[in-house]
Design an enzyme around this catalytic site. Structure first.
Site, PDB file in Angstrom:
ATOM      1  NE  ARG A  13      -3.430  -2.215   9.226  1.00 23.22           N
ATOM      2  CZ  ARG A  13      -3.699  -1.110   8.343  1.00 23.22           C
ATOM      3  NH1 ARG A  13      -2.318  -0.896   7.707  1.00 23.22           N
ATOM      4  NH2 ARG A  13      -4.406  -0.266   8.181  1.00 23.22           N
TER       5      ARG A  13
ATOM      6  CD  GLU B 206       3.765  -1.145   2.974  1.00 26.59           C
ATOM      7  OE1 GLU B 206       3.106  -0.793   4.107  1.00 26.59           O
ATOM      8  OE2 GLU B 206       3.044  -1.522   1.894  1.00 26.59           O
TER       9      GLU B 206
ATOM     10  CG  ASP C  14       5.879   3.827   1.982  1.00 26.88           C
ATOM     11  OD1 ASP C  14       5.849   4.579   2.904  1.00 26.88           O
ATOM     12  OD2 ASP C  14       4.735   3.753   1.374  1.00 26.88           O
TER      13      ASP C  14
ATOM     14  CD1 TRP D 192      -1.700   2.343   1.284  1.00 30.68           C
ATOM     15  CD2 TRP D 192      -3.310   1.091   1.144  1.00 30.68           C
ATOM     16  NE1 TRP D 192      -2.707   3.208   1.085  1.00 30.68           N
ATOM     17  CE2 TRP D 192      -3.971   2.451   0.972  1.00 30.68           C
ATOM     18  CE3 TRP D 192      -4.244   0.063   1.007  1.00 30.68           C
ATOM     19  CZ2 TRP D 192      -5.187   2.708   0.960  1.00 30.68           C
ATOM     20  CZ3 TRP D 192      -5.532   0.154   0.972  1.00 30.68           C
ATOM     21  CH2 TRP D 192      -6.000   1.705   0.843  1.00 30.68           C
TER      22      TRP D 192
ATOM     23  CD  GLN E  87       0.910   1.894   8.390  1.00 28.47           C
ATOM     24  OE1 GLN E  87       1.040   1.074   9.452  1.00 28.47           O
ATOM     25  NE2 GLN E  87      -0.202   1.864   7.560  1.00 28.47           N
TER      26      GLN E  87
ATOM     27  CE  LYS F 153      -0.531   5.630   6.914  1.00 29.59           C
ATOM     28  NZ  LYS F 153      -1.870   5.659   7.113  1.00 29.59           N
TER      29      LYS F 153
HETATM   30  C1  LIG Z   1       3.049   2.473   3.848  1.00 29.61           C
HETATM   31  C2  LIG Z   1       2.113   3.347   3.264  1.00 29.61           C
HETATM   32  N1  LIG Z   1       2.755   4.214   2.577  1.00 29.61           N
HETATM   33  C3  LIG Z   1       1.762   5.186   1.899  1.00 29.61           C
HETATM   34  C4  LIG Z   1       0.491   5.444   2.467  1.00 29.61           C
HETATM   35  C5  LIG Z   1      -0.436   6.361   1.836  1.00 29.61           C
HETATM   36  O1  LIG Z   1      -0.285   7.519   2.947  1.00 29.61           O
HETATM   37  P1  LIG Z   1      -1.464   8.649   2.709  1.00 29.61           P
HETATM   38  O2  LIG Z   1      -2.880   7.892   2.986  1.00 29.61           O
HETATM   39  O3  LIG Z   1      -1.191   9.746   3.683  1.00 29.61           O
HETATM   40  O4  LIG Z   1      -1.491   9.314   1.307  1.00 29.61           O
HETATM   41  C6  LIG Z   1       0.005   4.585   3.467  1.00 29.61           C
HETATM   42  C7  LIG Z   1      -1.329   4.584   4.078  1.00 29.61           C
HETATM   43  O5  LIG Z   1      -1.929   4.041   4.548  1.00 29.61           O
HETATM   44  C8  LIG Z   1       0.757   3.488   4.083  1.00 29.61           C
HETATM   45  O6  LIG Z   1       0.593   2.784   4.792  1.00 29.61           O
END
Ligand SMILES: Cc1ncc(COP(=O)(O)O)c(C=O)c1O
Length: 433
Positions: A406, A210, A243, A138, A246, A272
């Site tokens: 989670r 991630e 990324d 994601w 989180q 975040k």
């Molecule tokens: C790992 C990761 N990257 C990017 C995003 C996207 O972030 P945003 O919702 O602030 O655009 C999320 C959102 O859940 C995320 O979990």
């Protein structure tokens, strides 16, 4: 009657809101403080998702309240071509704490936006355009970020970006490649890249990953995997974008999760947790990549790029995390929470797996531990029961996987709050299962 049943509130919501995802919780949230949110009956609900996995300092933290109040009054938003001290200072601070030679930052608002900018920079710097991600990823809802998001939301919008590819994430609980010696994630990675090489037209620009796939069900990349992935990228002249929306800013017990692996990505994205619940994101990269993008005319002008108010918040978040030792606190509190969850696993047959790092933990609910058959109905029922008992939990349900909680409370969560959440989860499972 509960004030949460306020008919005119729900009528207005039904009539005037666009529904953007799953169902709304059946409560009206009136206020939030610390690790709690409070509904319309003033019932405290433990927030074990720290909002949308973001509020690492809890809600209404006095340091953040002060900085927002000050900047709202004195220096809020500017013409995007103007610079202010909080922006330059935050970029300097990020350069000081980011791994390796990641010294240049772009400050934006959301995670999707940061990944959008990172992917654009990777394309410009390499002169290529193909982007690979995990099949359980994601990265956001905007164009390039959603093209690299495979865990949900791909159907019905026409083609994703040309040159989008996915490989399976290595999943210790549900391994794909099991040999006599056990799980062989390296063979899985080698095979996945052999397939990418077959499909690519020679224009591989980046891999975006991630360190712990959160929306994919808390899939924790095994130690050594990120380094192996970096080697795959280097062999192909691709950039590695990590990324840490989180996992960044202490949540895994490291300032950045890639620090555990001693891997320095080419581009790091933060969102975040950097704003601790307020909209702030960052792209952090090397001077070389920044120089080469700038020479090629990099353009990423947004309304809120380099805004002073969120930058000041980010600076204060980093100060508080350091001042209060919250990276270490996440590690210690995470161990307590994980110990408690494993004790629940000993008692409840439906808990198939407990995994994750620091204060980003996953609990997978299954019908049967032997077969690992997913239990989506049970997972949903436990979530509802927890909410009715005063514990907000987030569950993801992906095809072929169990329901995965989670669990990500604020980094300053108290031991008493952890124990209370464990007790509620224990009783909720007992009542439902
Ligand atoms: C790992 C990761 N990257 C990017 C995003 C996207 O972030 P945003 O919702 O602030 O655009 C999320 C959102 O859940 C995320 O979990």
């Amino acid at each position: 009657m509960s004030r949460n049943e306020d008919a005119s509130f729900w009528q207005l919501a039904r009539q005037h809101l666009i529904r953007y995802g799953g169902q709304f919780e059946p409560v009206v949230i009136e206020r939030a403080k610390g690790t709690y949110v409070y509904d319309a009956d003033d019932r405290p609900i433990l927030d074990f998702t720290s909002g949308q996995m973001s509020a690492i300092l809890g809600h209404g933290h006095p340091d953040i309240v002060n900085v927002v109040a000050h900047h709202a009054a004195h220096l809020d938003h500017l013409f995007s071509g103007m610079l202010s001290r909080p922006v330059v200072e935050l970029a300097g601070r990020l350069a000081a704490i980011a791994p390796g030679n990641l010294t240049r930052s772009l400050l934006l608002s959301t995670g999707g936006e940061a990944n959008e900018a990172a992917i654009k920079m990777a394309k410009l710097a390499t002169g290529k355009y193909e982007v690979v991600a995990f099949a359980e990823s994601w990265h956001g809802m905007t164009g390039a970020a959603s093209s690299a998001t495979y865990s949900a939301g791909r159907k019905g919008y026409g083609p994703a970006a040309v040159g989008s590819f996915a490989i399976p994430a290595p999943h210790a609980y549900r391994p794909q490649w099991v040999r006599e010696a056990g799980w062989d994630w390296q063979a899985e990675l080698d095979y996945a890249f052999a397939l990418i090489d077959r499909q690519s037209n020679g224009s591989l620009a980046a891999f975006i990953a991630e360190p712990i796939l959160s929306s994919g069900g808390i899939i924790d990349l095994p130690l050594g995997y990120l380094a192996a992935l970096k080697r795959k990228c280097e062999e192909r002249g691709m950039l590695l974008i990590v990324d840490e929306a989180q996992t960044g800013v202490g949540r895994t017990g490291f300032m950045f999760a890639c620090g555990r692996d001693n891997v320095v990505p080419d581009i790091l994205t933060l969102s975040k947790t950097l704003g601790a619940g307020l909209p702030l994101s960052a792209v952090v990269t090397t001077a070389d990549i920044e120089e080469s993008c700038h020479e090629r005319g990099f353009l990423f002008y947004t309304t809120h790029v380099s805004d002073p108010l969120p930058a000041a918040v980010g600076l204060r978040v980093l100060e508080v995390v350091e001042r209060d030792g919250l990276v270490e606190r996440a590690r210690v509190a995470g161990e307590r929470l994980a110990r408690g969850l494993r004790a629940l696993q000993d008692r409840h047959e439906c808990i198939g797996d407990v995994r994750g790092r620091g204060l980003l933990l996953g609990v997978e609910i299954v019908k049967d531990r032997g077969t690992k058959e997913p239990a989506p109905v049970l997972g949903t029922a436990i979530t509802r029961q927890c909410m009715s008992m005063g514990l907000s939990m987030n569950i993801v349900q992906l095809p072929g996987m169990g329901s995965v909680f989670r669990i990500a409370p604020p980094l300053n969560v108290g031991d008493d709050e952890i124990d209370m959440a464990l007790d509620i989860l224990d009783r909720a499972i007992t009542q439902v299962a």
